[in-house]
Design a protein around this motif. Structure first.
Motif, PDB file in Angstrom:
ATOM      1  N   ASP A   1     -17.756  -4.191 -37.571  1.00  0.00           N
ATOM      2  CA  ASP A   1     -18.263  -5.553 -37.751  1.00  0.00           C
ATOM      3  C   ASP A   1     -17.139  -6.549 -37.494  1.00  0.00           C
ATOM      4  O   ASP A   1     -16.307  -6.782 -38.350  1.00  0.00           O
ATOM      5  CB  ASP A   1     -18.829  -5.715 -39.168  1.00  0.00           C
ATOM      6  CG  ASP A   1     -19.573  -7.034 -39.335  1.00  0.00           C
ATOM      7  OD1 ASP A   1     -19.532  -7.872 -38.420  1.00  0.00           O
ATOM      8  OD2 ASP A   1     -20.205  -7.218 -40.395  1.00  0.00           O
ATOM      9  N   GLU A   2     -17.121  -7.116 -36.327  1.00  0.00           N
ATOM     10  CA  GLU A   2     -16.085  -8.057 -35.898  1.00  0.00           C
ATOM     11  C   GLU A   2     -14.704  -7.574 -36.301  1.00  0.00           C
ATOM     12  O   GLU A   2     -13.984  -8.264 -37.009  1.00  0.00           O
ATOM     13  CB  GLU A   2     -16.350  -9.438 -36.507  1.00  0.00           C
ATOM     14  CG  GLU A   2     -17.788  -9.847 -36.321  1.00  0.00           C
ATOM     15  CD  GLU A   2     -17.961 -11.291 -35.959  1.00  0.00           C
ATOM     16  OE1 GLU A   2     -17.032 -11.862 -35.372  1.00  0.00           O
ATOM     17  OE2 GLU A   2     -19.034 -11.822 -36.245  1.00  0.00           O
TER      18      GLU A   2
ATOM     19  N   SER B   1     -24.111  -8.880 -39.885  1.00  0.00           N
ATOM     20  CA  SER B   1     -23.462  -8.127 -40.967  1.00  0.00           C
ATOM     21  C   SER B   1     -24.495  -7.506 -41.895  1.00  0.00           C
ATOM     22  O   SER B   1     -24.314  -6.378 -42.363  1.00  0.00           O
ATOM     23  CB  SER B   1     -22.522  -9.034 -41.771  1.00  0.00           C
ATOM     24  OG  SER B   1     -21.443  -9.428 -40.962  1.00  0.00           O
TER      25      SER B   1
ATOM     26  N   GLN C   1     -15.299  -6.922 -41.488  1.00  0.00           N
ATOM     27  CA  GLN C   1     -14.836  -8.179 -40.916  1.00  0.00           C
ATOM     28  C   GLN C   1     -13.446  -8.558 -41.460  1.00  0.00           C
ATOM     29  O   GLN C   1     -12.604  -9.019 -40.735  1.00  0.00           O
ATOM     30  CB  GLN C   1     -15.849  -9.273 -41.298  1.00  0.00           C
ATOM     31  CG  GLN C   1     -16.281 -10.123 -40.144  1.00  0.00           C
ATOM     32  CD  GLN C   1     -17.581 -10.891 -40.450  1.00  0.00           C
ATOM     33  OE1 GLN C   1     -18.339 -10.568 -41.343  1.00  0.00           O
ATOM     34  NE2 GLN C   1     -17.819 -11.916 -39.675  1.00  0.00           N
TER      35      GLN C   1
HETATM   36 MG   LIG Z   1     -21.019 -11.167 -40.160  1.00  0.00          MG
END
Ligand SMILES: [Mg+2]
Ligand SMILES: Nc1ncnc2c1ncn2[C@@H]1O[C@H](COP(=O)(O)OP(=O)(O)OP(=O)(O)O)[C@@H](O)[C@H]1O
Length: 335
Positions: free
Chosen positions: A182-183, A50, A100
């Motif tokens: 990001d995820e 991240s 995220q």
């Molecule tokens: Mg992360």
């Protein structure tokens, strides 16, 4: 001549100034994303995925805690040299990001239509009416049913999966050249996850959008990405095409990650392989190879001296003193 990469990260370091001193969360990483390419970034929690993505968009607090070194070239322009206003213009326009946690990035007091339209208005010269029409269209493209109705709803009226689609609609509403995800699917159930991955793939195919896809999930990497970067404790330990990574992972850490994938057709009694030991903290980085304390193959050299990331074969780089020996040994075992 080779085409200029869309994103060319060179020796990026991201430092945080904390109460416990300076911590280097990203420590000299270099990688590229080419036009139309989907690159995966994998690694255990805390390895700097991240921070890497936030650094590319310069979202960290540069006034108080974060400092960068190196270069982040986007189509040849070093983002680290841009002013705040130039950077704002790049964000959500040329480069978009999906975070995220969707809830924390949507504003609870505005309708989702307003939030998407606002992004469009910020970056494109269109009327409010056109921006709203475009917002409805984006919701439709991201697979939200009854988008004309949903556009007037607030974030809390939507399920987690829908919120994530709204985030994606916002991120993609300006057709960015680069998407950093990001995820984006960790909080979603598998069906929605599959749909979102399909959508990213489609936009990549149709518009040639480059994607940096950060994930814990190697299954998703296998499906979506062409190339993969494996991170460990702020550094890249391996980079390879998806084929090479899955057929012949070189770094002992990558091998460990591979073994931790549960196999659907595998022996159910087989224990899930987990890499032993904990990731060291940033203020206690091992002197030699960062992975050595957890590595099955580590010897004195590994504990003493940090290996560089070197090219093992075309398209595959590894940061390990013993990559070659390990490959030979494994081949010997199967001979
Ligand atoms: Mg992360
Ligand atoms: N603002 C900050 N100040 C100080 N340290 C930070 C800050 N943000 C992140 N870190 C540290 O940087 C390291 C990398 O964190 P990062 O969030 O990038 O990990 P990650 O790979 O994304 O993990 P996860 O898979 O859990 O999302 C961690 O040790 C984290 O504690």
């Amino acid at each position: 001549m080779q085409e200029q990469p869309l994103l060319d990260v060179k020796e990026l370091k991201t430092h945080f100034h904390t109460e416990r001193g300076r911590m280097t969360a990203v420590d000299g990483i270099s990688f590229q994303v080419n036009v139309g390419e989907i690159v995966g970034v994998v690694g255990e929690s805390g390895c700097g995925k991240s921070v890497t993505s936030q650094s590319i968009l310069r979202l960290l607090d540069e006034k108080n805690t974060a400092a960068y070194e190196g270069e982040i070239l986007f189509k040849g322009t070093n983002l680290l040299k841009l002013s705040d206003s130039e950077m704002r213009n790049i964000r959500g326009n040329d480069i978009a990001m999906i975070f995220q946690d969707p809830l924390s990035s949507l504003n609870p007091v505005y309708t989702i239509g307003y939030q998407i339209a606002e992004t469009i208005l910020l970056h494109q010269d269109v009327s409010k009416k056109e921006a709203y029409a475009r917002a409805v269209e984006m919701l439709r493209i991201t697979g939200i049913p009854a988008p004309e109705k949903r556009v007037n709803e607030f974030p809390h009226q939507l399920s987690g999966g829908m919120q994530q689609r709204v985030m994606i609609a916002i991120a993609l509403s300006c057709l960015p050249q680069l998407l950093i995800a990001d995820e984006p699917t960790t909080a979603l159930d598998v069906t929605i996850q599959a749909q979102i991955i399909e959508l990213i793939e489609e936009l990549n195919r149709k518009h040639g959008m480059g994607v940096l896809f950060i994930t814990h999930d190697l299954g998703v990497v296998a499906e979506l990405c062409t190339r993969v970067v494996v991170m460990y404790l702020g550094q890249i330990v391996e980079e390879a095409t998806v084929e090479d990574l899955f057929t012949q992972p070189l770094h002992p850490y990558t091998k460990g990650l591979m073994k931790s994938i549960p196999h659907l057709d595998g022996d159910k009694s087989e224990k899930l392989h987990v890499i032993k030991g904990m990731v060291p903290t940033l203020n206690n980085v091992p002197k030699g190879c960062r992975f050595a304390p957890r590595c099955l193959y580590a010897d004195e050299l590994c504990l003493e001296k940090a290996p560089d990331l070197t090219e093992y074969r075309k398209g595959q780089k590894v940061r390990c003193w013993h990559a070659e020996r390990i490959v030979l040994e494994e081949e010997g075992q199967y001979a």
